[in-house]
Design a protein around this motif. Sequence first.
Motif, PDB file in Angstrom:
ATOM      1  N   MET A   1       9.404  -8.658  -2.806  1.00 28.75           N
ATOM      2  CA  MET A   1       9.726  -7.415  -2.138  1.00 28.75           C
ATOM      3  C   MET A   1       8.666  -7.161  -1.068  1.00 28.75           C
ATOM      4  O   MET A   1       7.491  -7.401  -1.284  1.00 28.75           O
ATOM      5  N   LYS A   2       9.110  -6.657   0.065  1.00 31.68           N
ATOM      6  CA  LYS A   2       8.162  -6.269   1.105  1.00 31.68           C
ATOM      7  C   LYS A   2       7.549  -4.922   0.716  1.00 31.68           C
ATOM      8  O   LYS A   2       8.268  -4.011   0.304  1.00 31.68           O
ATOM      9  N   ILE A   3       6.243  -4.833   0.856  1.00 27.77           N
ATOM     10  CA  ILE A   3       5.515  -3.618   0.496  1.00 27.77           C
ATOM     11  C   ILE A   3       4.664  -3.221   1.701  1.00 27.77           C
ATOM     12  O   ILE A   3       4.066  -4.084   2.353  1.00 27.77           O
ATOM     13  N   MET A   4       4.602  -1.927   1.977  1.00 29.77           N
ATOM     14  CA  MET A   4       3.759  -1.424   3.058  1.00 29.77           C
ATOM     15  C   MET A   4       2.602  -0.645   2.454  1.00 29.77           C
ATOM     16  O   MET A   4       2.798   0.145   1.529  1.00 29.77           O
ATOM     17  N   ALA A   5       1.404  -0.872   2.992  1.00 28.00           N
ATOM     18  CA  ALA A   5       0.231  -0.109   2.571  1.00 28.00           C
ATOM     19  C   ALA A   5      -0.191   0.822   3.695  1.00 28.00           C
ATOM     20  O   ALA A   5      -0.023   0.513   4.882  1.00 28.00           O
ATOM     21  N   VAL A   6      -0.744   1.960   3.293  1.00 24.72           N
ATOM     22  CA  VAL A   6      -1.167   3.002   4.225  1.00 24.72           C
ATOM     23  C   VAL A   6      -2.620   3.348   3.946  1.00 24.72           C
ATOM     24  O   VAL A   6      -2.994   3.615   2.803  1.00 24.72           O
ATOM     25  N   ASP A   7      -3.440   3.341   5.006  1.00 30.39           N
ATOM     26  CA  ASP A   7      -4.818   3.818   4.924  1.00 30.39           C
ATOM     27  C   ASP A   7      -4.880   5.091   5.763  1.00 30.39           C
ATOM     28  O   ASP A   7      -5.011   5.040   6.980  1.00 30.39           O
ATOM     29  N   TYR A   8      -4.734   6.228   5.099  1.00 31.45           N
ATOM     30  CA  TYR A   8      -4.619   7.521   5.772  1.00 31.45           C
ATOM     31  C   TYR A   8      -5.983   8.033   6.238  1.00 31.45           C
ATOM     32  O   TYR A   8      -6.946   8.035   5.474  1.00 31.45           O
ATOM     33  N   GLY A   9      -6.019   8.470   7.495  1.00 32.35           N
ATOM     34  CA  GLY A   9      -7.244   9.045   8.046  1.00 32.35           C
ATOM     35  C   GLY A   9      -6.934  10.287   8.862  1.00 32.35           C
ATOM     36  O   GLY A   9      -5.775  10.540   9.214  1.00 32.35           O
ATOM     37  N   ASP A  10      -7.964  11.056   9.179  1.00 39.33           N
ATOM     38  CA  ASP A  10      -7.770  12.294   9.919  1.00 39.33           C
ATOM     39  C   ASP A  10      -7.217  12.064  11.328  1.00 39.33           C
ATOM     40  O   ASP A  10      -6.398  12.842  11.811  1.00 39.33           O
ATOM     41  N   ALA A  11      -7.665  11.005  12.003  1.00 40.74           N
ATOM     42  CA  ALA A  11      -7.212  10.744  13.369  1.00 40.74           C
ATOM     43  C   ALA A  11      -6.351   9.491  13.468  1.00 40.74           C
ATOM     44  O   ALA A  11      -5.456   9.415  14.298  1.00 40.74           O
ATOM     45  N   ARG A  12      -6.637   8.500  12.626  1.00 37.90           N
ATOM     46  CA  ARG A  12      -5.901   7.235  12.652  1.00 37.90           C
ATOM     47  C   ARG A  12      -5.492   6.841  11.244  1.00 37.90           C
ATOM     48  O   ARG A  12      -6.266   6.993  10.308  1.00 37.90           O
ATOM     49  N   THR A  13      -4.289   6.318  11.136  1.00 38.05           N
ATOM     50  CA  THR A  13      -3.767   5.859   9.858  1.00 38.05           C
ATOM     51  C   THR A  13      -3.325   4.411  10.029  1.00 38.05           C
ATOM     52  O   THR A  13      -2.504   4.111  10.893  1.00 38.05           O
ATOM     53  N   GLY A  14      -3.900   3.530   9.227  1.00 34.48           N
ATOM     54  CA  GLY A  14      -3.577   2.119   9.325  1.00 34.48           C
ATOM     55  C   GLY A  14      -2.391   1.741   8.461  1.00 34.48           C
ATOM     56  O   GLY A  14      -2.175   2.316   7.396  1.00 34.48           O
ATOM     57  N   LEU A  15      -1.628   0.755   8.936  1.00 30.66           N
ATOM     58  CA  LEU A  15      -0.475   0.249   8.202  1.00 30.66           C
ATOM     59  C   LEU A  15      -0.571  -1.262   8.066  1.00 30.66           C
ATOM     60  O   LEU A  15      -1.007  -1.952   8.984  1.00 30.66           O
ATOM     61  N   ALA A  16      -0.147  -1.758   6.918  1.00 32.92           N
ATOM     62  CA  ALA A  16      -0.057  -3.201   6.673  1.00 32.92           C
ATOM     63  C   ALA A  16       1.200  -3.463   5.861  1.00 32.92           C
ATOM     64  O   ALA A  16       1.650  -2.594   5.114  1.00 32.92           O
ATOM     65  N   VAL A  17       1.753  -4.661   6.010  1.00 29.80           N
ATOM     66  CA  VAL A  17       2.968  -5.039   5.297  1.00 29.80           C
ATOM     67  C   VAL A  17       2.790  -6.459   4.767  1.00 29.80           C
ATOM     68  O   VAL A  17       2.162  -7.291   5.414  1.00 29.80           O
ATOM     69  N   CYS A  18       3.358  -6.710   3.596  1.00 32.81           N
ATOM     70  CA  CYS A  18       3.348  -8.072   3.064  1.00 32.81           C
ATOM     71  C   CYS A  18       4.725  -8.703   3.258  1.00 32.81           C
ATOM     72  O   CYS A  18       5.703  -8.016   3.511  1.00 32.81           O
ATOM     73  N   ASP A  19       4.761 -10.012   3.116  1.00 34.76           N
ATOM     74  CA  ASP A  19       6.026 -10.734   3.196  1.00 34.76           C
ATOM     75  C   ASP A  19       6.810 -10.534   1.892  1.00 34.76           C
ATOM     76  O   ASP A  19       6.290  -9.986   0.929  1.00 34.76           O
ATOM     77  N   ARG A  20       8.035 -10.999   1.865  1.00 35.56           N
ATOM     78  CA  ARG A  20       8.905 -10.805   0.695  1.00 35.56           C
ATOM     79  C   ARG A  20       8.395 -11.504  -0.563  1.00 35.56           C
ATOM     80  O   ARG A  20       8.725 -11.110  -1.671  1.00 35.56           O
ATOM     81  N   THR A  21       7.574 -12.534  -0.394  1.00 35.73           N
ATOM     82  CA  THR A  21       7.025 -13.242  -1.557  1.00 35.73           C
ATOM     83  C   THR A  21       5.787 -12.547  -2.111  1.00 35.73           C
ATOM     84  O   THR A  21       5.239 -12.989  -3.113  1.00 35.73           O
ATOM     85  N   GLU A  22       5.350 -11.498  -1.443  1.00 33.19           N
ATOM     86  CA  GLU A  22       4.151 -10.731  -1.818  1.00 33.19           C
ATOM     87  C   GLU A  22       2.898 -11.612  -1.808  1.00 33.19           C
ATOM     88  O   GLU A  22       1.975 -11.430  -2.588  1.00 33.19           O
ATOM     89  N   PHE A  23       2.861 -12.547  -0.866  1.00 33.73           N
ATOM     90  CA  PHE A  23       1.740 -13.466  -0.767  1.00 33.73           C
ATOM     91  C   PHE A  23       0.793 -13.080   0.359  1.00 33.73           C
ATOM     92  O   PHE A  23      -0.418 -13.097   0.195  1.00 33.73           O
ATOM     93  N   LEU A  24       1.334 -12.737   1.512  1.00 33.15           N
ATOM     94  CA  LEU A  24       0.527 -12.500   2.696  1.00 33.15           C
ATOM     95  C   LEU A  24       0.607 -11.048   3.152  1.00 33.15           C
ATOM     96  O   LEU A  24       1.698 -10.554   3.444  1.00 33.15           O
ATOM     97  N   ALA A  25      -0.534 -10.381   3.199  1.00 36.24           N
ATOM     98  CA  ALA A  25      -0.612  -9.002   3.701  1.00 36.24           C
ATOM     99  C   ALA A  25      -1.135  -9.049   5.134  1.00 36.24           C
ATOM    100  O   ALA A  25      -2.167  -9.669   5.399  1.00 36.24           O
ATOM    101  N   SER A  26      -0.441  -8.396   6.040  1.00 40.70           N
ATOM    102  CA  SER A  26      -0.819  -8.411   7.449  1.00 40.70           C
ATOM    103  C   SER A  26      -0.911  -7.000   8.010  1.00 40.70           C
ATOM    104  O   SER A  26      -0.019  -6.181   7.781  1.00 40.70           O
ATOM    105  N   PRO A  27      -1.978  -6.732   8.779  1.00 36.54           N
ATOM    106  CA  PRO A  27      -2.045  -5.437   9.466  1.00 36.54           C
ATOM    107  C   PRO A  27      -0.929  -5.369  10.504  1.00 36.54           C
ATOM    108  O   PRO A  27      -0.670  -6.357  11.193  1.00 36.54           O
TER     109      PRO A  27
END
Length: 142
Positions: A1-27
């Motif tokens: 399953m593709k999963i998205m991660a969120v790094d929440y900040g006051d001015a900037r919020t980072g996003l990353a997503v992994c591939d469907r195999t849940e092997f590689l996480a990419s910004p």
Amino acid sequence: MKIMAVDYGDARTGLAVCDRTEFLASPVGQIEEKSMAKVAEKIIYASREFEVGMIVIGLPRNMDGTEGARAEKTRKLGKLVELGASVPIRFWDERRSTVTAAAQLTEAGTFGKKRKQKLDAVSAAVILESFLAWRKNHPEEN
């Protein structure tokens, strides 16, 4: 399953997503926004664009494991995202994610303005990598 991660900040919020195999996480980018409601909207939009099945939001904890005002604010963001997203939301301990991301960028020779543009997204990838490692080792809890 593709999963998205969120790094929440006051001015900037980072996003990353992994591939469907849940092997590689990419910004995948940063949201440059201060309004929590607008950040939530953009996270929901990104989750649909990337067709993710789960959103993991980094939860800032103190080094002793307690939660402070920043964690409370992050939980509020999570509630907003949950209202508009059609996928499950998980909170994940993000302690030291920015330190790890900064070290990775230093190792890659990324400094100055380019570093600032990438730091939060790389931090989100660090959060996602940590979550994926846990998930791989705890299949019964998924």
